[in-house]
Scaffold this motif. Structure first.
Motif, PDB file in Angstrom:
ATOM      1  N   MET A   1       0.835  -1.206   0.000  1.00 43.91           N
ATOM      2  CA  MET A   1       0.000   0.000   0.000  1.00 43.91           C
ATOM      3  C   MET A   1       0.872   1.259   0.000  1.00 43.91           C
ATOM      4  O   MET A   1       0.569   2.233  -0.693  1.00 43.91           O
ATOM      5  CB  MET A   1      -0.914  -0.004   1.228  1.00 43.91           C
ATOM      6  N   ARG A   2       1.954   1.224   0.759  1.00 44.13           N
ATOM      7  CA  ARG A   2       2.856   2.375   0.794  1.00 44.13           C
ATOM      8  C   ARG A   2       3.470   2.623  -0.575  1.00 44.13           C
ATOM      9  O   ARG A   2       3.532   3.765  -1.048  1.00 44.13           O
ATOM     10  CB  ARG A   2       3.961   2.143   1.819  1.00 44.13           C
TER      11      ARG A   2
ATOM     12  N   TYR B   1      -0.524   4.919  -0.943  1.00 38.36           N
ATOM     13  CA  TYR B   1      -1.507   5.057   0.121  1.00 38.36           C
ATOM     14  C   TYR B   1      -0.809   5.548   1.392  1.00 38.36           C
ATOM     15  O   TYR B   1       0.338   5.186   1.668  1.00 38.36           O
ATOM     16  CB  TYR B   1      -2.191   3.717   0.411  1.00 38.36           C
ATOM     17  N   SER B   2      -1.508   6.350   2.190  1.00 39.76           N
ATOM     18  CA  SER B   2      -0.944   6.835   3.443  1.00 39.76           C
ATOM     19  C   SER B   2      -1.017   5.743   4.506  1.00 39.76           C
ATOM     20  O   SER B   2      -1.746   4.754   4.362  1.00 39.76           O
ATOM     21  CB  SER B   2      -1.711   8.071   3.937  1.00 39.76           C
ATOM     22  N   GLY B   3      -0.269   5.953   5.591  1.00 41.24           N
ATOM     23  CA  GLY B   3      -0.323   5.003   6.698  1.00 41.24           C
ATOM     24  C   GLY B   3      -1.714   4.930   7.298  1.00 41.24           C
ATOM     25  O   GLY B   3      -2.184   3.854   7.686  1.00 41.24           O
ATOM     26  N   MET B   4      -2.404   6.079   7.389  1.00 36.70           N
ATOM     27  CA  MET B   4      -3.765   6.100   7.918  1.00 36.70           C
ATOM     28  C   MET B   4      -4.706   5.288   7.033  1.00 36.70           C
ATOM     29  O   MET B   4      -5.533   4.502   7.528  1.00 36.70           O
ATOM     30  CB  MET B   4      -4.256   7.549   8.020  1.00 36.70           C
ATOM     31  N   GLN B   5      -4.609   5.444   5.718  1.00 38.44           N
ATOM     32  CA  GLN B   5      -5.456   4.675   4.801  1.00 38.44           C
ATOM     33  C   GLN B   5      -5.206   3.171   4.944  1.00 38.44           C
ATOM     34  O   GLN B   5      -6.149   2.374   4.970  1.00 38.44           O
ATOM     35  CB  GLN B   5      -5.199   5.112   3.356  1.00 38.44           C
TER      36      GLN B   5
ATOM     37  N   VAL C   1      -7.584  -9.554  -7.021  1.00 33.17           N
ATOM     38  CA  VAL C   1      -7.887  -8.125  -7.090  1.00 33.17           C
ATOM     39  C   VAL C   1      -6.724  -7.313  -6.532  1.00 33.17           C
ATOM     40  O   VAL C   1      -6.302  -6.308  -7.135  1.00 33.17           O
ATOM     41  CB  VAL C   1      -9.184  -7.806  -6.318  1.00 33.17           C
ATOM     42  N   LEU C   2      -6.167  -7.733  -5.408  1.00 32.87           N
ATOM     43  CA  LEU C   2      -5.044  -7.001  -4.822  1.00 32.87           C
ATOM     44  C   LEU C   2      -3.822  -7.019  -5.732  1.00 32.87           C
ATOM     45  O   LEU C   2      -3.079  -6.034  -5.815  1.00 32.87           O
ATOM     46  CB  LEU C   2      -4.675  -7.598  -3.461  1.00 32.87           C
ATOM     47  N   GLY C   3      -3.616  -8.127  -6.409  1.00 35.62           N
ATOM     48  CA  GLY C   3      -2.438  -8.241  -7.258  1.00 35.62           C
ATOM     49  C   GLY C   3      -2.520  -7.463  -8.550  1.00 35.62           C
ATOM     50  O   GLY C   3      -1.493  -7.073  -9.113  1.00 35.62           O
ATOM     51  N   THR C   4      -3.734  -7.193  -9.035  1.00 37.89           N
ATOM     52  CA  THR C   4      -3.872  -6.589 -10.361  1.00 37.89           C
ATOM     53  C   THR C   4      -4.540  -5.216 -10.374  1.00 37.89           C
ATOM     54  O   THR C   4      -4.305  -4.423 -11.284  1.00 37.89           O
ATOM     55  CB  THR C   4      -4.686  -7.520 -11.283  1.00 37.89           C
ATOM     56  N   LEU C   5      -5.365  -4.916  -9.362  1.00 31.95           N
ATOM     57  CA  LEU C   5      -6.164  -3.688  -9.412  1.00 31.95           C
ATOM     58  C   LEU C   5      -6.043  -2.860  -8.137  1.00 31.95           C
ATOM     59  O   LEU C   5      -6.931  -2.069  -7.820  1.00 31.95           O
ATOM     60  CB  LEU C   5      -7.641  -4.037  -9.655  1.00 31.95           C
ATOM     61  N   ALA C   6      -4.946  -3.028  -7.393  1.00 32.24           N
ATOM     62  CA  ALA C   6      -4.820  -2.367  -6.095  1.00 32.24           C
ATOM     63  C   ALA C   6      -4.625  -0.860  -6.204  1.00 32.24           C
ATOM     64  O   ALA C   6      -4.709  -0.150  -5.195  1.00 32.24           O
ATOM     65  CB  ALA C   6      -3.664  -2.975  -5.308  1.00 32.24           C
ATOM     66  N   ASP C   7      -4.364  -0.338  -7.395  1.00 34.85           N
ATOM     67  CA  ASP C   7      -4.248   1.108  -7.550  1.00 34.85           C
ATOM     68  C   ASP C   7      -5.614   1.787  -7.528  1.00 34.85           C
ATOM     69  O   ASP C   7      -5.698   3.016  -7.459  1.00 34.85           O
ATOM     70  CB  ASP C   7      -3.516   1.454  -8.852  1.00 34.85           C
ATOM     71  N   MET C   8      -6.687   1.001  -7.559  1.00 35.04           N
ATOM     72  CA  MET C   8      -8.050   1.534  -7.489  1.00 35.04           C
ATOM     73  C   MET C   8      -8.552   1.352  -6.061  1.00 35.04           C
ATOM     74  O   MET C   8      -8.883   0.237  -5.628  1.00 35.04           O
ATOM     75  CB  MET C   8      -8.962   0.815  -8.485  1.00 35.04           C
TER      76      MET C   8
END
Length: 390
Positions: free
Chosen positions: A231-232, A236-240, A285-292
């Motif tokens: 996520m980092r 994405y922020s640490g809070m997110q 989903v996490l592997g391919t679309l995590a930017d959404m």
């Protein structure tokens, strides 16, 4: 009302649960971030997670055996939490891989003494009242959620060492809280059980049940070891990140409330297959679309199935499929083989594939394939075979 079931005893137990699971809310999501900040490679992170996870195979049975034979439940809980604090202190000076692995391995070995004894104390204190148990246990989930969010936010303002400072404070708090607990007088050493469990574990249904759960926990290696780092890296922020992890635990709590009704309606086999296949989709989903963000957000709802419902269903299966006198040892085998061995292999494999983030798609895709394989394994048996002894 007896002293052991007084309001103070309930508050003390609730605080212990909040601190125990609060520590998990710090170390499980953010250990990878801390290790990355110390300069460790993804392979080393995976290896270290694997060593920690392997402690879950050895530790619980070791401490449970001592507790059952001596009856000194509270002493073992305090000893485990105290030794956890002492061993964890070494993390602050651990910059080499093998030193940190030793420190974390010892910490986890001592840490495994805490929860089983806390569960026994709680059930004895409330005299088996499931409603009061649920209220006490809920504080564990609250502790996990609060600490996950707070430490996630702390990472936005402080260094990647923030998780270990938070862990140290929580572990000290847990040890202090253990000093306020009392052991009910009706706890006595248990006699050894003569029934052997190996004949039951050789049963085809039992073997496939354990294999499917091992594949599920193997698939979690990427999530536990690298989700916060992932996520980092995606901005994405640490809070997110903290809120996303907390969301998964929140929906997990919700599914526990309706799990029994779902099991009664759909049965063990159908729910387990559904949970495993849904988990496979989650990792894809996490592997391919995590930017959404919205897709990651909704994928976290599947955690209710990946862990909450699948674990509830597994406990129900163990309780109804096997003889009562071996439930404890069957559950220990389930934890050791699935969460211990399966988790360790998953952590190690994820570390090999991650490649400092370059292999994130491959890692999560492989995780998805493992979870889906766990569901397909159950197609080798029928719903009636898993439910026949209920």
């Amino acid at each position: 009302m007896a002293v052991s079931s007084s309001r103070f005893a309930i508050i003390a137990l609730s605080l212990a649960y909040a601190l125990y699971f609060g520590q998990l809310g710090v170390i499980t999501p953010y250990l990878g971030v801390f290790l990355d900040g110390r300069g460790f490679t993804s392979v080393e992170i995976g290896e270290l997670f694997a060593v920690i996870t392997l402690a879950r195979i050895i530790g619980p049975s070791l401490w449970a055996g001592v507790a059952d034979r001596t009856g000194k439940i509270l002493f073992i809980l305090r000893l485990g939490s105290g030794l956890t604090v002492l061993s964890f202190i070494g993390v602050f000076w651990a910059y080499s891989f093998w030193y940190l692995t030793l420190v974390m391995g010892l910490m986890m070995m001592f840490w495994t003494a805490v929860l089983p004894q806390l569960e026994v104390l709680t059930l004895q204190t409330i005299e088996g009242d499931s409603k009061r148990y649920g209220r006490i246990r809920l504080w564990g989930s609250i502790g996990f959620i609060v600490l996950t969010v707070l430490v996630g936010q702390a990472l936005d303002f402080f260094s990647t060492d923030a998780p270990i400072y938070a862990s140290m404070l929580v572990l000290i708090g847990l040890f202090i809280s253990s000093l306020t607990l009392t052991q009910p007088q009706n706890l006595k050493p248990k006699a050894a059980v003569a029934v052997r469990i190996m004949p039951f574990l050789r049963d085809k249904v039992a073997l496939l049940f354990l294999l499917s759960n091992a594949l599920l926990q193997l698939s979690f290696g990427a999530y536990y070891g690298f989700f916060a780092l992932y996520m980092r890296d995606l901005g994405y922020s640490g809070m997110q990140t903290g809120l996303l992890i907390a969301l998964g635990v929140t929906v997990e709590v919700g599914i526990f409330l309706v799990a029994q009704r779902l099991i009664s309606r759909f049965g063990v086999w159908r729910l387990m297959v559904f949970c495993l296949l849904a988990t496979g989709l989650r990792w894809l989903v996490l592997g391919t679309l995590a930017d959404m963000f919205w897709l990651v957000f909704f994928s976290q709802f599947i955690h209710a199935l990946s862990f909450g419902l699948n674990h509830s269903t597994s406990m129900h299966f163990i309780h109804h499929y096997f003889p009562t006198q071996i439930h404890g040892r069957i559950q220990a085998a389930y934890i050791s083989l699935a969460f211990g061995l399966g988790g360790a292999v998953g952590n190690y494999a994820a570390g090999l594939m991650w490649q400092q983030g370059a292999g994130s798609m491959l890692t999560f895709s492989a995780a998805g394939a493992c979870a889906a394989a766990g569901g397909l394994v159950l197609l080798l048996i029928t719903p009636q075979q898993m439910d026949k002894r209920q």
